[in-house]
Design an enzyme around this catalytic site. Structure first.
Site, PDB file in Angstrom:
ATOM      1  N   HIS A   1       2.939   5.609  -1.253  1.00 57.35           N
ATOM      2  CA  HIS A   1       3.213   4.173  -1.004  1.00 57.35           C
ATOM      3  C   HIS A   1       3.964   3.570  -2.195  1.00 57.35           C
ATOM      4  O   HIS A   1       4.780   2.679  -2.014  1.00 57.35           O
ATOM      5  CB  HIS A   1       1.905   3.386  -0.817  1.00 57.35           C
ATOM      6  CG  HIS A   1       0.986   3.978   0.181  1.00 57.35           C
ATOM      7  ND1 HIS A   1       1.233   3.938   1.540  1.00 57.35           N
ATOM      8  CD2 HIS A   1      -0.186   4.670   0.036  1.00 57.35           C
ATOM      9  CE1 HIS A   1       0.235   4.558   2.184  1.00 57.35           C
ATOM     10  NE2 HIS A   1      -0.627   5.010   1.293  1.00 57.35           N
TER      11      HIS A   1
ATOM     12  N   HIS B   1       0.910  -0.547 -10.438  1.00 58.13           N
ATOM     13  CA  HIS B   1       1.924   0.023  -9.549  1.00 58.13           C
ATOM     14  C   HIS B   1       2.961  -1.052  -9.251  1.00 58.13           C
ATOM     15  O   HIS B   1       2.790  -2.212  -9.658  1.00 58.13           O
ATOM     16  CB  HIS B   1       1.264   0.513  -8.246  1.00 58.13           C
ATOM     17  CG  HIS B   1       0.622  -0.587  -7.482  1.00 58.13           C
ATOM     18  ND1 HIS B   1      -0.689  -0.998  -7.719  1.00 58.13           N
ATOM     19  CD2 HIS B   1       1.112  -1.427  -6.545  1.00 58.13           C
ATOM     20  CE1 HIS B   1      -0.969  -2.015  -6.930  1.00 58.13           C
ATOM     21  NE2 HIS B   1       0.099  -2.316  -6.219  1.00 58.13           N
TER      22      HIS B   1
ATOM     23  N   HIS C   1       6.079  -2.718  -6.336  1.00 60.42           N
ATOM     24  CA  HIS C   1       6.655  -2.848  -4.992  1.00 60.42           C
ATOM     25  C   HIS C   1       8.122  -3.240  -5.196  1.00 60.42           C
ATOM     26  O   HIS C   1       8.432  -4.018  -6.118  1.00 60.42           O
ATOM     27  CB  HIS C   1       5.949  -3.949  -4.195  1.00 60.42           C
ATOM     28  CG  HIS C   1       4.475  -3.726  -4.048  1.00 60.42           C
ATOM     29  ND1 HIS C   1       3.898  -3.149  -2.938  1.00 60.42           N
ATOM     30  CD2 HIS C   1       3.439  -3.977  -4.915  1.00 60.42           C
ATOM     31  CE1 HIS C   1       2.586  -3.078  -3.107  1.00 60.42           C
ATOM     32  NE2 HIS C   1       2.277  -3.558  -4.293  1.00 60.42           N
TER      33      HIS C   1
ATOM     34  N   GLU D   1       6.446  -8.988  -3.269  1.00 57.08           N
ATOM     35  CA  GLU D   1       5.487  -9.287  -2.186  1.00 57.08           C
ATOM     36  C   GLU D   1       5.256 -10.797  -2.125  1.00 57.08           C
ATOM     37  O   GLU D   1       5.518 -11.426  -1.097  1.00 57.08           O
ATOM     38  CB  GLU D   1       4.179  -8.540  -2.435  1.00 57.08           C
ATOM     39  CG  GLU D   1       4.379  -7.018  -2.424  1.00 57.08           C
ATOM     40  CD  GLU D   1       3.198  -6.267  -1.896  1.00 57.08           C
ATOM     41  OE1 GLU D   1       2.123  -6.329  -2.490  1.00 57.08           O
ATOM     42  OE2 GLU D   1       3.343  -5.618  -0.831  1.00 57.08           O
TER      43      GLU D   1
ATOM     44  N   HIS E   1       1.955  -4.890 -10.073  1.00 56.22           N
ATOM     45  CA  HIS E   1       0.554  -5.275  -9.868  1.00 56.22           C
ATOM     46  C   HIS E   1      -0.351  -4.508 -10.817  1.00 56.22           C
ATOM     47  O   HIS E   1      -0.378  -3.269 -10.772  1.00 56.22           O
ATOM     48  CB  HIS E   1       0.135  -4.990  -8.420  1.00 56.22           C
ATOM     49  CG  HIS E   1       0.760  -5.921  -7.444  1.00 56.22           C
ATOM     50  ND1 HIS E   1       0.916  -5.628  -6.102  1.00 56.22           N
ATOM     51  CD2 HIS E   1       1.311  -7.144  -7.616  1.00 56.22           C
ATOM     52  CE1 HIS E   1       1.489  -6.637  -5.486  1.00 56.22           C
ATOM     53  NE2 HIS E   1       1.752  -7.576  -6.385  1.00 56.22           N
TER      54      HIS E   1
ATOM     55  N   THR F   1      -2.703  -5.840  -0.533  1.00 52.87           N
ATOM     56  CA  THR F   1      -1.518  -6.051   0.313  1.00 52.87           C
ATOM     57  C   THR F   1      -1.155  -4.804   1.115  1.00 52.87           C
ATOM     58  O   THR F   1      -0.172  -4.789   1.854  1.00 52.87           O
ATOM     59  CB  THR F   1      -0.294  -6.438  -0.542  1.00 52.87           C
ATOM     60  OG1 THR F   1       0.020  -5.330  -1.399  1.00 52.87           O
ATOM     61  CG2 THR F   1      -0.557  -7.679  -1.350  1.00 52.87           C
TER      62      THR F   1
HETATM   63  C1  LIG Z   1     -12.357   1.391  -1.469  1.00 48.43           C
HETATM   64  O1  LIG Z   1     -11.171   0.712  -1.665  1.00 48.43           O
HETATM   65  C2  LIG Z   1     -10.167   1.343  -2.278  1.00 48.43           C
HETATM   66  C3  LIG Z   1     -10.296   2.614  -2.843  1.00 48.43           C
HETATM   67  C4  LIG Z   1      -9.193   3.200  -3.455  1.00 48.43           C
HETATM   68  C5  LIG Z   1      -7.942   2.519  -3.533  1.00 48.43           C
HETATM   69  C6  LIG Z   1      -7.880   1.272  -2.966  1.00 48.43           C
HETATM   70  N1  LIG Z   1      -6.678   0.546  -3.000  1.00 48.43           N
HETATM   71  C7  LIG Z   1      -5.871   0.475  -1.905  1.00 48.43           C
HETATM   72  C8  LIG Z   1      -4.846  -0.427  -1.735  1.00 48.43           C
HETATM   73  C9  LIG Z   1      -4.485  -1.346  -2.804  1.00 48.43           C
HETATM   74  C10 LIG Z   1      -3.495  -2.354  -2.733  1.00 48.43           C
HETATM   75  C11 LIG Z   1      -3.374  -3.091  -3.874  1.00 48.43           C
HETATM   76  S1  LIG Z   1      -2.339  -4.419  -4.174  1.00 48.43           S
HETATM   77  N2  LIG Z   1      -0.881  -4.073  -3.681  1.00 48.43           N
HETATM   78  O2  LIG Z   1      -2.837  -5.517  -3.419  1.00 48.43           O
HETATM   79  O3  LIG Z   1      -2.356  -4.609  -5.621  1.00 48.43           O
HETATM   80  S2  LIG Z   1      -4.454  -2.507  -5.050  1.00 48.43           S
HETATM   81  C12 LIG Z   1      -5.122  -1.301  -3.994  1.00 48.43           C
HETATM   82  S3  LIG Z   1      -6.342  -0.254  -4.376  1.00 48.43           S
HETATM   83  O4  LIG Z   1      -7.486  -1.024  -4.707  1.00 48.43           O
HETATM   84  O5  LIG Z   1      -5.946   0.669  -5.351  1.00 48.43           O
HETATM   85  C13 LIG Z   1      -8.956   0.669  -2.332  1.00 48.43           C
HETATM   86 ZN   LIG Z   2       0.508  -3.921  -5.069  1.00 53.59          ZN
END
Ligand SMILES: COc1cccc(N2C=Cc3cc(S(N)(=O)=O)sc3S2(=O)=O)c1
Ligand SMILES: [Zn+2]
Length: 260
Positions: free
Chosen positions: A63, A93, A95, A105, A118, A198
């Site tokens: 992603h 990370h 976007h 975003e 982020h 997101t």
């Molecule tokens: C059990 O929940 C879990 C476990 C492992 C990873 C994640 N994640 C998935 C998506 C996600 C999207 C993020 S954003 N773009 O809003 O900053 S941060 C994030 S994450 O927390 O790493 C969630």
């Molecule tokens: Zn993000």
């Protein structure tokens, strides 16, 4: 008779099929309207204690490109602002868009930036694990930094020079000694609101802190992110990693506060 099953990975508009929370009341990102944000004099400054942070690796998770940190203690935390206690840095990370297109975003008065960084932190005071925090309403704090194209960023090369090592989904390489403080703009004035992840699982667990001042990076540096691919090395397809952003979601009555 030939039946061709085209397994298209479905984009953000289809996420609500598997993740009904996609239609929830505190989804992210949002379009930020500065003049409608409530200036809150009680909102103190954001404090980042990253001096003892320990980066571990850089990875392509299919992603985005993610840099993970050691989070077994409070060595790198964010606190202050809207946060009631320190939140531990877990990963950061990005976007981004396609060539010449925008890829942030969050948007500001309908305007996108070229990209968005982020920095993901979790509430280790209230929760035992990141996974537990990631699905709790006050579990995560994500610091969002816009990237705008202009002059070359003097430190971003430390990341872009490593991107060739994580071209394919599932690749991970060591990435030690990187402190993300070098990426931050000079001012940390911010907007803050309650939102969500997101990308799936879209948990409504994020206190968003979006910094007003963008960091400036060159088009060349940004272009290196687009050398990554969404697909694994063993797959035939090489789908360029770009436009990995979710569009703004409905505010649904939420208030955005401004630090000043
Ligand atoms: C059990 O929940 C879990 C476990 C492992 C990873 C994640 N994640 C998935 C998506 C996600 C999207 C993020 S954003 N773009 O809003 O900053 S941060 C994030 S994450 O927390 O790493 C969630
Ligand atoms: Zn993000």
């Amino acid at each position: 008779m030939v039946i061709i099953l085209e397994m298209k990975t479905e984009g953000p508009s289809a996420w609500n099929k598997n993740y009904p929370v996609a239609d929830g009341d505190r989804q992210s990102p949002i379009d930020i309207l500065p003049h409608q944000a409530r200036h809150d004099p009680n909102l103190g400054p954001i404090v980042l204690n990253y001096d003892r942070c320990t980066s571990i690796n850089i990875a392509n998770n299919g992603h985005s490109v993610v840099v993970e940190f050691e989070d077994s203690d409070d060595r790198s935390v964010i606190q202050g602002g809207p946060l009631d206690n320190p939140y531990r840095l877990k990963q950061f990370h990005f976007h981004w868009g396609g060539k010449g297109c925008h890829g942030s975003e969050h948007t500001v008065e309908g305007n996108s930036y070229a990209s968005e960084l982020h920095l993901v932190h979790w509430n280790a005071v209230k929760f035992k694990t990141f996974g537990e925090a990631a699905s709790a309403p006050d579990g995560l704090a994500v610091l969002g930094i816009f990237l705008e194209t202009g002059d070359e960023h003097r430190w971003l090369h430390m990341i872009t020079d490593a991107l060739y090592t994580v071209k394919f989904k599932g690749s991970v390489t060591d990435f030690k000694g990187f402190n993300p403080k070098c990426l931050l703009p000079s001012s940390l004035h911010y907007w803050t609101y309650l939102g969500s992840l997101t990308t799936p699982p879209l948990h409504e667990s994020v206190t968003w802190i979006v910094v007003k001042e963008p960091m400036i990076v060159s088009e060349k540096q940004l272009g290196k992110f687009r050398t990554l691919v969404f697909t694994g090395e063993e797959e035939d397809e090489r789908t360029r990693m770009e436009n990995n952003f979710r569009p703004p979601q409905l505010l649904k009555g939420r208030t955005v506060r401004s630090s000043n």
